[in-house]
Design an enzyme around this catalytic site. Structure first.
Site, short mmCIF file in Angstrom:
data_model
loop_
_atom_site.label_atom_id
_atom_site.label_comp_id
_atom_site.label_asym_id
_atom_site.label_seq_id
_atom_site.Cartn_x
_atom_site.Cartn_y
_atom_site.Cartn_z
N HIS A 49 -8.35 1.49 1.83
CA HIS A 49 -8.23 1.90 2.93
C HIS A 49 -8.89 2.69 3.53
O HIS A 49 -8.19 3.18 3.94
CB HIS A 49 -6.65 0.91 2.70
CG HIS A 49 -6.10 1.10 4.31
ND1 HIS A 49 -4.49 -0.03 4.98
CD2 HIS A 49 -7.10 0.74 5.58
CE1 HIS A 49 -4.93 -0.83 5.92
NE2 HIS A 49 -6.06 0.12 6.15
N GLU A 64 1.43 -1.04 0.34
CA GLU A 64 0.17 -0.02 -0.07
C GLU A 64 0.69 1.59 0.32
O GLU A 64 1.94 1.00 0.40
CB GLU A 64 -0.92 0.07 1.79
CG GLU A 64 -2.65 -0.93 1.07
CD GLU A 64 -3.18 -1.33 2.17
OE1 GLU A 64 -3.15 -0.21 2.84
OE2 GLU A 64 -3.68 -2.03 2.29
#
Length: 530
Positions: free
Chosen positions: A283, A265
Site C-alpha cells: 500500500h 490489510e
C-alpha cells in the site's frame, strides 16, 4: 489563553500539518499514533476533531463515543476505514484529501505496469542471488499496447496522460465522464466495463470501493479479457476478487498482476506471494515524501478551516462550502433556518413532505447547503441540538419525510424568494422569505403577504376581515401585559380572509390564546419562537 478546539491525531501525519494546527492559536493537538481501539474509545469524547490515515478504524463505536466530535479527517483519498453513515447520523463531517496523493499513486500504477512488462522485481532478485539470467526475464513493450482504465477521476486521468505519452491506446470506463471530456483527454470512452475489457492488454482500476464496484474484476469479467492480460490495482482492495484473480493467474488467463492494495490489510495469508508473475507492494500509493507532506498539510488546512470559520472542503457526506461561498450564503442560511423553524411551529405535527422552492436570484446559488439548513431548522424541535446540516437530511428520511426541491429563474414579486411548504394529508402550510440587504424577512405565510423580521416571538392569526378585530386583539394583549413590537396585516379580499402577524416582546399565555380563540371570526392562531 486556552485553546478553543482539541484535535486528536492517531496515525502518522507530516510535521508541517501538525505545526499548522498548533500555530493557529485556537487549536490544541494530541498525538497518539497506533492507539488501541479500547484506549481510543476512552479518550475520544474529549476531542472536537479526529485525524487519521488508513490504520485507525473509525467505526460506529468510536463515532458514538465521540460526544464532542464535529469532524473526522482522513489524510488520504478513501474513507473506507471511517463509518461515514454513522458519522452522518451523528452530524459529524467526514473529510478526505482526494488531490494530495494523485501524482504519487498515478506514478506508482505506471511503475507497476512497467515492472510487470519487464519483470523488474524478479530480475533484481535474480541478480541479488548471484545469477545472470537474461532469457527468463524477456519482457514486452508498452508502446502500441491497449490500456483499459476503469475509473477516470484524478488518478485515472493522470495514468491516461502517461500512457498516451508512452504510445499506448487508452480505453476508459467512467459513468460520470462526459464524452467531450474524454475526447479532450484522447481516450476512448465506453458505457460498460464488459465492452472495453476484451480489447485490453493492460487493465488498471481507479474507482472508489462501493457496493457497485466491489469485485468489478471477477471470474466472469476476467474471462472477457484477452488471454495474457495484465492487471494493476493501486486503488482499493476488493475491486479485484482475489480468489478469482489467483485462479486466473494460475491458468494463464491473466499473465501478470501488480497489487498495492488488498481485501484485508495487512494481509495475513496471501497466496500471491508464491507466484512468479505477481508484483506486490505494501500500500505505497501515497508513500512519497511529497504526497505525505501534501496530504498532511491539506487535511490540517481543512480541519482548521472548518473548526475556525465553518468552511467545508472535501467532505464526503455534505456539500463543500468554502469561506468565500459561506460569506455569500450567510444571509440565506440565516433565512433558511428561520423559515424551517417557523414552519415547524405553525404546521401540523406529522407531515408527509417538505417542499423547498427557490425563485429569482436564488436560482444561481448552490442551494444544497440552504436546503439542508431549512430541514435542520424544521427538525430542530424533533432532534434538538443533535440536528445539524450534516445529519438533517438523514433524519428527515428516517422520519419518513419526503423532500422536494425546485429552482425557478423567474422572479415572483421579489428579486429572490425562498418558500418552504409542509404537507400532511390534504393540508399544507407554507412560509416564504427573502433577503433585504443582508437581512432576512418573512414575506408570506400560507400565501398571504406579510412583512416580519424573523426573530423573537411572532404571533399569527387568521380571521374574517371585519372592523374591530385588530383593536380587539390589541386590547386583550394589553390586558395580559403583552407588548406589541411590530404588526403586519394582509387580506385576500375585502371582507375575505385576513392575516395578522404581530411581533411580541414576550410570549402569550395559553389563557390569552384561548380567550382570543373564543371569537368565532378568529381561527388558526399560532405562536412561534424564533
Amino acid at each position: 489563553m486556552s485553546a478553543t478546539f482539541k484535535v486528536l491525531i492517531t496515525d502518522g501525519l507530516s510535521e508541517k500539518g501538525i505545526e499548522l494546527l498548533r500555530n493557529s492559536g485556537s487549536i490544541s493537538v494530541d498525538l497518539k499514533p497506533g492507539i488501541a481501539e479500547a484506549d481510543l474509545l476512552e479518550v475520544i469524547g474529549q476531542y472536537d476533531a479526529l485525524i487519521v490515515r488508513s490504520q485507525t478504524k473509525v467505526n460506529a463505536k468510536v463515532i458514538e463515543a465521540g460526544k464532542k466530535l464535529k469532524v473526522v479527517g482522513r489524510a488520504g483519498v478513501g474513507v473506507d476505514n471511517v463509518d461515514a453513515e454513522a458519522a452522518t447520523a451523528r452530524g459529524i463531517i467526514v473529510m478526505n484529501t482526494p488531490a494530495g496523493n494523485t501524482i504519487s499513486t498515478a506514478e506508482l500504477a505506471f511503475t507497476l505496469m512497467m515492472s510487470l512488462s519487464r519483470h523488474i522485481p524478479q530480475a533484481h532478485a535474480s541478480m541479488v542471488a548471484g545469477k545472470w539470467d537474461r532469457k527468463t526475464f524477456q519482457g514486452v513493450e508498452l508502446c502500441g499496447k491497449t490500456l483499459a482504465i476503469v475509473g477516470m477521476g484524478r488518478i485515472g486521468s493522470e495514468v491516461a496522460r502517461r500512457a498516451i505519452a508512452f504510445g499506448m491506446r487508452v480505453l476508459a470506463y467512467d459513468p460520470f465522464l462526459s464524452l467531450s471530456r474524454a475526447k479532450a483527454m484522447q481516450v476512448e470512452l465506453f458505457d460498460k466495463v464488459d465492452d472495453l475489457l476484451p480489447q485490453a492488454d493492460y487493465v488498471t482500476v481507479h474507482t472508489p470501493l462501493t457496493p457497485e464496484t466491489r469485485g468489478i474484476l471477477n471470474k466472469r469479467t476476467l474471462a472477457l479479457c484477452k488471454r495474457g492480460v495484465r492487471l494493476v490495482n493501486c486503488a482499493r482492495g476488493g475491486l479485484i476478487d482475489e480468489a478469482d484473480l489467483l485462479e486466473a493467474l494460475r491458468s494463464g488467463q491473466v499473465a501478470g498482476a501488480a497489487l498495492d492494495v488488498y481485501e484485508s490489510e495487512p494481509p495475513k495469508d496471501l497466496p500471491f506471494r508464491d507466484l512468479p508473475n505477481v508484483v506486490l507492494t505494501p500500500h505505497l500509493g501515497a508513500s512519497t515524501a511529497e504526497a505525505q507532506e501534501s496530504v498532511g498539510i491539506e487535511i490540517a488546512e481543512q480541519i482548521h478551516s472548518y473548526l475556525t470559520t465553518g468552511s467545508i472542503i472535501n467532505a464526503v457526506n455534505v456539500p463543500n462550502v468554502d469561506a468565500k461561498t459561506l460569506e455569500v450564503l450567510g444571509p440565506h442560511l440565516n433565512l433558511a433556518e428561520k423559515l424551517g423553524l417557523l414552519l415547524a411551529q405553525i404546521s401540523p405535527k406529522r407531515i408527509d413532505s417538505l417542499e423547498v422552492c427557490y425563485w429569482g436570484k436564488a436560482y444561481d446559488l448552490d442551494v444544497r447547503p440552504i436546503t439542508r439548513t431549512v430541514v435542520r431548522g424544521f427538525l430542530q424541535n424533533a432532534g434538538g441540538n443533535d440536528v445539524n446540516q450534516i445529519n438533517a437530511l438523514n433524519l428527515a428520511q428516517h422520519l419518513g419525510i419526503r423532500l422536494d426541491v425546485s429552482k425557478h429563474s423567474e422572479e415572483v414579486d421579489y428579486t429572490e424568494l425562498v418558500q418552504v411548504t409542509a404537507r400532511a394529508g390534504g393540508q399544507e402550510t407554507s412560509v416564504a422569505g427573502t433577503i433585504f440587504g443582508h437581512h432576512p424577512r418573512i414575506v408570506r405565510v400560507n400565501g398571504q403577504n406579510v412583512e416580519a423580521e424573523p426573530r423573537g416571538i411572532l404571533f399569527f392569526m387568521e380571521n374574517t376581515d371585519k372592523p374591530g378585530i385588530v383593536g380587539q386583539i390589541g386590547t386583550i394583549m394589553g390586558q395580559h401585559r403583552i407588548n406589541i413590537a411590530s404588526m403586519s396585516l394582509s387580506r385576500n379580499a375585502p371582507g375575505g380572509r385576513a392575516l395578522v402577524c404581530l411581533g411580541l416582546d414576550n410570549a402569550p399565555s395559553q389563557e390569552l390564546i384561548d380567550e382570543i380563540c373564543r371569537d368565532g371570526h378568529i381561527f388558526n392562531v399560532k405562536v412561534a419562537r424564533l
